[in-house]
Design a protein around this motif. Sequence first.
Motif: not given
Length: 146
Positions: A36-43, A48-51, A67-74
């Motif tokens: 479940x975590x993988x699905x959420x993180x993948x999406x 984030x890559x699209x943004x 966006x980069x900070x959100x990516x690092x947190x994820x």
Amino acid sequence: MSPDKEMTPEEQLAALGMAQQGMQRAAGYGAKLLGTYCIILGVLMGGLAALLQLYRPDENFTGFIVIMVLFAIAVMAISLAYGKLYRSLPRGHSKMYLRGFTISMVLYAVAVALLGAGSMGWGVIALIWIIVAAPLSLTGIAMVRK
């Protein structure tokens, strides 16, 4: 259990069977939770890559940093989740997770490298989202189903 009472072989086998059932249940739960975590993180990684294509550093530096900070947190969140759950995963799920995570990370890096190519249309941005999200999301779906 008191130390002075010895178990018969039948009781020992029954206790072993109960312990194995408990381990299988925990392994299944761990796989579903990490899946479940993988699905959420993948999406999320795909989004984030699209943004990134919309909030380019030369046009909107603040959006790019957010966006980069959100990516690092994820990435830290999924790493912590994996660190907590990897001992309870069924055999082979660890490698499956690491493979999907690595491929998604490489594809995210490619999306970051595409920032130098200039502005892109909505179709390409949606395609980037899908391509980056696919490996980790499909890994998560496989983990949840098993």
